[in-house]
Design a protein around this motif. Structure first.
Motif, PDB file in Angstrom:
ATOM      1  N   GLU A   1       0.685  17.752 -25.336  1.00 16.86           N
ATOM      2  CA  GLU A   1       1.137  16.390 -25.040  1.00 16.86           C
ATOM      3  C   GLU A   1       1.252  16.146 -23.539  1.00 16.86           C
ATOM      4  N   VAL A   2       1.262  17.203 -22.730  1.00 21.66           N
ATOM      5  CA  VAL A   2       1.404  17.025 -21.281  1.00 21.66           C
ATOM      6  C   VAL A   2       0.087  17.159 -20.528  1.00 21.66           C
TER       7      VAL A   2
ATOM      8  N   LYS B   1      -1.478  -0.524  -4.276  1.00 21.68           N
ATOM      9  CA  LYS B   1      -0.437   0.409  -3.849  1.00 21.68           C
ATOM     10  C   LYS B   1       0.438   0.846  -5.021  1.00 21.68           C
ATOM     11  N   THR B   2       0.616  -0.037  -5.988  1.00 25.92           N
ATOM     12  CA  THR B   2       1.402   0.319  -7.174  1.00 25.92           C
ATOM     13  C   THR B   2       0.702   1.417  -7.965  1.00 25.92           C
ATOM     14  N   ILE B   3      -0.610   1.256  -8.169  1.00 27.18           N
ATOM     15  CA  ILE B   3      -1.358   2.265  -8.909  1.00 27.18           C
ATOM     16  C   ILE B   3      -1.393   3.585  -8.143  1.00 27.18           C
ATOM     17  N   GLN B   4      -1.586   3.512  -6.852  1.00 26.13           N
ATOM     18  CA  GLN B   4      -1.608   4.730  -6.045  1.00 26.13           C
ATOM     19  C   GLN B   4      -0.286   5.485  -6.154  1.00 26.13           C
ATOM     20  N   ARG B   5       0.808   4.746  -6.061  1.00 30.27           N
ATOM     21  CA  ARG B   5       2.132   5.374  -6.133  1.00 30.27           C
ATOM     22  C   ARG B   5       2.365   5.997  -7.512  1.00 30.27           C
ATOM     23  N   LEU B   6       1.968   5.287  -8.568  1.00 28.25           N
ATOM     24  CA  LEU B   6       2.183   5.788  -9.917  1.00 28.25           C
ATOM     25  C   LEU B   6       1.329   7.027 -10.209  1.00 28.25           C
TER      26      LEU B   6
ATOM     27  N   PRO C   1      -1.103  10.780 -17.457  1.00 27.20           N
ATOM     28  CA  PRO C   1       0.056   9.924 -17.160  1.00 27.20           C
ATOM     29  C   PRO C   1       0.619   9.300 -18.425  1.00 27.20           C
ATOM     30  N   SER C   2       1.833   8.789 -18.326  1.00 27.95           N
ATOM     31  CA  SER C   2       2.443   8.092 -19.458  1.00 27.95           C
ATOM     32  C   SER C   2       2.388   6.572 -19.288  1.00 27.95           C
TER      33      SER C   2
END
Length: 273
Positions: free
Chosen positions: A60-61, A203-208, A169-170
């Motif tokens: 799952e990870v 920037k949001t996607i990069q940070r996530l 990612p989740s």
């Protein structure tokens, strides 16, 4: 002594592993090409090692691609499934959770030293997988055989961790990107392209990406390509075909990336087997 066996019913195999009386035990099973071991978990830790063939291990990870001379340390209680690339000769070591202190606390791909490889082979002969009475120990702890098993524990404590893992990612937006990329690894779309498609700030996607996978977008895509390359190489595909299928401009560009990751060319990597 030939300790290999044909795959048996999963429930029976799980019960045998979890009821083993010794703290450390070896287990040998040969699987045919393209065999799939359904999702399951164990009450014991496992060092999953194949002397032949490549395993794709899914949890799952994330996912690991494990060629010979490498292994997976699977912590107890983690659900996992295994897909065999080609015929796989698995030689696993199971370890009770209270067998020793200092054992790895995370599931991870690890290197197998020549010493540990020989110790694993010895464990296959000592463990006697078909015990008539599971209450009987297959070896005396304070004996040469018992010391072999304790030395295996010492080696497990210092196993080198290898970059053969792909963290998923989740976040649903990132998961969509990652799932699509795994289906089309030759896709050269930039982070800005994905941000525009999903109407999300770059920037949001990069940070996530960094937060949830520990990698940048570019690093994640390269790791996905690398693991897929291992599968294709194990299946006998040519380097030129793999390079083009994964979006590289040339075989030399692919080989350069591979050498940077493993300090070996693709042919050298599998020649170790």
């Amino acid at each position: 002594m030939d300790t290999s066996r044909k795959p048996k019913a999963l429930a029976q195999a799980l019960q045998e592993i979890d009821e083993l009386p010794s703290p450390v035990s070896g287990r040998a099973t040969d699987y045919p090409a393209n065999w799939h071991i359904a999702p399951h978990l164990h009450a014991r830790h496992q060092l999953i090692y194949a002397v032949r063939g490549v395993m794709v291990v899914q949890t799952e990870v994330g996912r690991w691609v494990v060629p010979p001379t490498r292994a997976i340390w699977m912590v107890a209680g983690m659900t996992h499934e295994i897909r065999c690339i080609g015929e796989v000769h698995m030689r696993s070591v199971t370890v009770a959770t209270d067998a020793a202190s200092g054992l790895p606390g995370f599931t991870q791909a690890v290197g197998i030293s020549p010493l540990l490889r020989e110790l694993i082979r010895a464990a296959m002969d000592l463990s006697q997988p078909e015990l008539s009475d599971l209450s009987d120990l297959p070896y005396i702890p304070d004996s040469r055989d018992g010391r072999v098993m304790r030395l295996i524990l010492d080696e497990i404590r210092v196993l080198p961790v290898l970059p053969l893992h792909l963290q998923m990612p989740s976040d649903p937006r990132l998961l969509q990107i990652c799932e699509l990329l795994q289906q089309h690894l030759d896709d050269t779309s930039t982070m800005a392209d994905w941000a525009q498609r999903l109407a999300v700030d770059v920037k949001t996607i990069q940070r996530l990406f960094v937060k949830e996978t520990g990698m940048t977008f570019g690093q994640w895509r390269q790791q996905a390509r690398l693991l897929r390359a291992l599968e294709l190489l194990a299946s006998g595909e040519k380097v030129i075909d793999i390079a083009l299928a994964l979006g590289y401009d040339s075989p030399s560009a692919f080989s350069t990336m591979f050498r940077k990751q493993f300090d070996q060319t693709p042919s050298q990597f599998f020649a170790e087997n």
